[in-house]
Structures are given as C-alpha cells and as structure tokens.
Write an enzyme that holds these catalytic residues in place. Structure first.
Site, short mmCIF file in Angstrom:
data_model
loop_
_atom_site.label_atom_id
_atom_site.label_comp_id
_atom_site.label_asym_id
_atom_site.label_seq_id
_atom_site.Cartn_x
_atom_site.Cartn_y
_atom_site.Cartn_z
N CYS A 181 0.80 -1.23 0.00
CA CYS A 181 0.00 0.00 0.00
C CYS A 181 0.83 1.28 0.00
O CYS A 181 0.27 2.37 0.03
CB CYS A 181 -0.96 -0.02 1.19
SG CYS A 181 -2.05 -1.44 1.16
N HIS A 220 -1.47 8.15 6.32
CA HIS A 220 -1.83 6.86 5.71
C HIS A 220 -3.19 6.41 6.24
O HIS A 220 -4.07 6.08 5.48
CB HIS A 220 -0.76 5.83 6.02
CG HIS A 220 -1.02 4.49 5.43
ND1 HIS A 220 -1.11 4.29 4.07
CD2 HIS A 220 -1.24 3.27 6.00
CE1 HIS A 220 -1.36 3.01 3.82
NE2 HIS A 220 -1.45 2.37 4.98
N GLU A 235 0.74 5.26 13.68
CA GLU A 235 1.07 6.45 12.89
C GLU A 235 1.02 7.70 13.76
O GLU A 235 1.88 8.58 13.65
CB GLU A 235 0.14 6.59 11.70
CG GLU A 235 0.52 7.75 10.79
CD GLU A 235 -0.23 7.77 9.47
OE1 GLU A 235 0.18 8.54 8.56
OE2 GLU A 235 -1.23 7.02 9.32
N LYS A 268 -8.59 8.60 3.26
CA LYS A 268 -9.23 7.28 3.20
C LYS A 268 -10.56 7.26 3.95
O LYS A 268 -11.34 6.32 3.77
CB LYS A 268 -8.28 6.21 3.74
CG LYS A 268 -7.06 5.97 2.87
CD LYS A 268 -6.19 4.87 3.44
CE LYS A 268 -4.90 4.71 2.63
NZ LYS A 268 -3.96 5.85 2.82
N HIS A 296 -9.66 2.52 1.28
CA HIS A 296 -8.24 2.27 1.06
C HIS A 296 -8.01 1.74 -0.36
O HIS A 296 -8.33 0.59 -0.67
CB HIS A 296 -7.73 1.27 2.09
CG HIS A 296 -6.24 1.12 2.13
ND1 HIS A 296 -5.40 1.75 1.23
CD2 HIS A 296 -5.44 0.42 2.97
CE1 HIS A 296 -4.15 1.43 1.51
NE2 HIS A 296 -4.15 0.63 2.56
N PHE A 348 1.79 -3.58 3.77
CA PHE A 348 2.05 -4.91 4.30
C PHE A 348 3.52 -5.28 4.10
O PHE A 348 4.13 -4.94 3.08
CB PHE A 348 1.18 -5.95 3.57
CG PHE A 348 -0.22 -6.06 4.10
CD1 PHE A 348 -0.70 -5.27 5.11
CD2 PHE A 348 -1.08 -7.02 3.56
CE1 PHE A 348 -2.00 -5.38 5.60
CE2 PHE A 348 -2.38 -7.15 4.03
CZ PHE A 348 -2.83 -6.34 5.05
#
Length: 415
Positions: free
Chosen positions: A162, A302, A313, A334, A339, A398
């Site tokens: 991502c 993110h 985060e 998002k 996402h 990931f």
C-alpha cells in the site's frame, strides 16, 4: 541535482474519475463507500467498498484493447492519459528515451486470474486465455502506459504493497534528480475488490463490517473504527525536471522536495506498534528535503482506519514532531475514498497538491468518538481553510514497507 516538479495529474477513484470530481468530493466530505454489487457478497463478512463507478473502458480504449487489459491496467492507462493531457505533454515533441514510467500495483490482475481459473476448471486447459499471464502480472499497468504513449525510458513497477504510489513518486524523483530522465509518469493502480480478496481480508478481521452504514464505515482515528474499507482506482502524476518543464513552458502544480523509505522489519501485515518504520521514513524525507519539523504545514496520513495502524502512525508523528505534533493538521483521505491499496499514494499526492493550491485541507470524516491514543488535530468532519507551503504524505504497506514524500507549493518564479 535537478529540481523535480509535478506538471500533470490524473485519477480514477470512488469519488469520481477526474481530478475535479475527486477534489470536490474530498473538500465536501463526501463518502465514496457503497455496497459492492459486482458479485454476490451475501456470505462475506464485509459487503462494502470504495467502488469506481461510471468507468467505461470500451468507450475509452475500444473493445479490442479494453479486453486485453485487466481492470487495474485500464484504470492506470486512463489516469495516465488524463495526467499527460493536464501536463500538455506531447510525445511527438519529447525525447521518448528520457521519459520513464514508474507505476505499480499491489495485487495486479487478480480478477483476470480468477476468471481464467474458472475457465480451466469448467472447460479445461485448452480454453484458458493465452493473455492470462500478461494481463495479470503487476508490471502490466506500467507496460501498457509505455506501449500506449510510446515512452522508451526506464520502466518499473514497484511492489511495496500500500505504499506503492509514494514509492513510485519517490523513486521517480531520484531518477530525475540524478539527470537520468526528464519526465516520469508515476503512481499506482489497483482493482482488487474481488470475491477472493474480500474473503481473505474478511477472515483476517481487518476490514470494516459496518455494512448497513457504508458511508460511515471508514473512520480513521475514531474510537469506533473497526477496520479498513477496500477501494480501487488509480492515481498518476507527471514528474518533470524543472529545467525540462521550464523549457517547454509547462504549468507547474507543485514541487517534490523530499522522499524517505524504510522497513519495519517486524511483521507480515501488522504495523510496528511504536511506528518505528514510519518515524524513520518521515525523518529521512525531512532530511532529504533539507527541512526542520516546524516547516511542515500539513500531513496527509496513511490512516487506514485500523486500530493498530492509526495508533502507530499517531505515535510516529508525535515522536518526530514532538510538541509541534498537536499543532500540525493531519488529514485522512481514506475516510472518504476507502483504502485504494497500491493506488492510495498517487491519489493522496494529488489531494495534497490540490490542498496546497486551493488553501483547503480536506476533512477526516466520521469523527464521532475520540480515541485517547489518537489525539492529534485530524481536521474533523469539515474542511478547513489554511495557508500551506509544504506538505508531507505518508504511505505504509504490508510487510513493513514505508514511503513518505514531501511536496512544496509552487509559486511562479520571476527571472
């Protein structure tokens, strides 16, 4: 070192398939999340997604060419075409050997694979399409852009989950800075809302199951968050050396001034709980840009709407910015798009450029219940006017891949 500027932008997204539609949706706090209707979701835990609507590949490319591309490649080519038009960049007037394509996808042509696996099972090996492999492999979005527009410079399809969009933009920045290319078409594309991927994420309990309230399902930093919402689309930017852009009289949207990448070295899917990799990537991006923390005016997070991801985060931002952290607006696109996986970084870079141009920070919607571990200024629920010169955009993936870019508002220079 060459300066690197953004001269074109193109997007396909759950909020619309032009930059204008996408931006209007963001600043108005609209949600692009809806019930998935492309396949039967009755047995799935999650039944919602950020689905791209009103996208007609045959109208864009013709029936023959459309059928030779998986949906993720179709999105990428469509967004690249927009971006090139926005940049007013003609390949006939450009040295094609110095035009690169850095466009990746995390999952690639998974629907093509599923379709042909069914053909194999039902009709046998003789009926499997010979175009299966070239349609499904993750580099094909970059390849189809290169083929369609005749670019002959370096072509690469970064696969950093991502964080792909930011990885592509950052590595393109490095390529142009070094003088190895004049132009790079950069970003990411994804079309992974499929039966099998939705099942996998559902069984991993990582996606939201707020099925009766799709528009409220993606809620980064909110205490009621219960997972991310799968989405699809593409975000593509045209990066150019300042010298090349200036020579052809191009309109400049913004400047890329920093890039940082790191690895958590921690877990296959979980973010490091202390946000160590995120912190390192942000710190590196600041250093590469030659900036101090107080010079960042806004952070595009993110922020996927997962419990550990949003907490880590937030922790990383606090670690890097210290007492300044509470004063820097943090926005989470998002919350509205869902996402977009490998397409997220490119889309969010476009949003950050528009934010600095227009002086408006899009909101983080669905902020209803505060989480004591997520206590920064997330621009809750309503867009905010602000004067911004420099913005940071975070993308994490990931495997512990982290990529952070820093963009600067462009003001026309007077000789």
């Amino acid at each position: 070192m060459e300066r690197v500027v953004i001269t074109g932008m193109g997007i396909v997204s759950p909020l619309g398939n032009t930059v204008e539609q996408f931006w209007n949706g963001l600043v108005n706090g609209m949600s692009g999340i809806s019930r998935i209707d492309a396949f039967d979701t009755s047995k799935h835990k999650s039944k919602i997604g950020g689905v791209v609507r009103d996208f007609d590949a045959e109208a864009l490319f013709g029936r023959k060419d459309a059928r030779r591309m998986d949906r993720f490649s179709q999105f990428a080519v469509a967004a690249a075409e927009q971006a090139l038009a926005d940049a007013a960049l003609s390949m006939a007037d450009t040295d094609r050997e110095r035009v690169g394509v850095y466009v990746g996808s995390g999952i690639g042509g998974i629907q093509t694979l599923l379709d042909q696996a069914a053909v194999l099972q039902d009709r046998g090996p003789d009926r499997v399409s010979p175009t299966l492999v070239p349609m499904m492999i993750a580099n094909m979005a970059a390849a189809m852009i290169s083929i369609r527009f005749g670019t002959q410079g370096p072509s690469m399809a970064p696969v950093t989950a991502c964080s792909i969009g930011n990885t592509a933009i950052g590595e393109a920045w490095r390529l142009i800075r070094s003088g190895s290319a004049d132009v790079v078409i950069a970003g990411g594309s994804e079309a992974a809302i499929t039966d099998i991927s939705l099942a996998s994420f559902g069984n991993a309990t990582s996606v939201s199951t707020r099925n009766e309230q799709p528009s409220q399902a993606s809620r980064p930093f909110d205490a009621g968050r219960d997972g991310f919402v799968m989405a699809e689309g593409a975000g593509i930017l045209i990066l150019e050396s300042f010298t090349h852009a200036q020579r052809r009289g191009a309109r400049i949207h913004a400047e890329v001034i920093g890039y940082g990448a790191s690895s958590d070295a921690y877990h296959m899917v979980a973010t490091h709980p202390e946000g160590i990799g995120a912190y390192q990537a942000m710190k590196t991006a600041l250093r590469e840009a030659g900036l101090e923390p107080h010079q960042i005016d806004v952070i595009s997070a993110h922020a996927t709407s997962t419990d550990i991801g949003d907490r880590s985060e937030t922790a990383a931002i606090k670690k890097l910015f210290g007492e300044l952290a509470s004063r820097i607006p943090v926005t989470a696109n998002k919350s509205m798009t869902g996402h977009m996986l490998g397409a997220a970084g490119g889309a969010e870079a476009i949003a950050l450029v528009k934010s600095m141009q227009e002086g408006i920070i899009p909101p983080t919607i669905n902020q209803e219940e505060s989480d004591p571990t997520c206590d920064l200024d997330y621009v809750p629920n309503k867009a905010r006017k602000a004067n911004m010169e420099i913005g940071m955009s975070n993308s994490f993936g990931f495997g512990g891949h982290n990529a952070v870019i820093i963009l600067k508002k462009y003001t026309a220079e007077i000789d």
